[in-house]
Motif scaffolding. Structure first.
Motif: not given
Length: 123
Positions: A13-33
């Motif tokens: 769970g900790l890995y999921h939140s921290f790594a997912g936030e850095q590697r997936l969520i932030r880049p995904l949310l930065a998309l203009d689309t």
């Protein structure tokens, strides 16, 4: 056994939140689309981030149940642990098959399933 399964669940769970936030969520949310849900990409961003981290909270809850079940006996314990084992087994198999072994989640999910299932069989 169940305390080990609970610790693995918290760690994933900790890995999921921290790594997912850095590697997936932030880049995904930065998309203009991103789609505009309820008229706003801000709502879309909040929904994606919330859904991602709710998964971690659910795993923490399951870890808590594993800890409580460690001190229990009887049919209720067997049933609860069987359900937890099944959830993690299906999750592990899905991560292994759908991710073609590249996503490491199965490395934690399958041992959690095995430990929980073994404890369920012990009664």
């Amino acid at each position: 056994m169940l305390l080990i399964a609970a610790a693995l669940t918290v760690l994933i769970g900790l890995y999921h939140s921290f790594a997912g936030e850095q590697r997936l969520i932030r880049p995904l949310l930065a998309l203009d689309t991103l789609p505009r849900l309820r008229g706003s990409t801000n709502f879309t961003r909040a929904l994606i981030r919330t859904a991602w981290h709710i998964t971690t909270l659910a795993w923490f809850g399951l870890a808590g149940i594993l800890i409580v079940m460690d001190g229990q006996n009887g049919a209720g314990r067997t049933g609860v642990l069987g359900i937890i084992a099944a959830v993690f087994a299906v999750s592990g198999i899905a991560a292994l098959v759908l991710g073609r072994g590249r996503h490491p989640a199965w490395l934690a999910f399958l041992p959690i399933a095995g430990l929980s299932g073994f404890a369920a069989l012990q009664g």
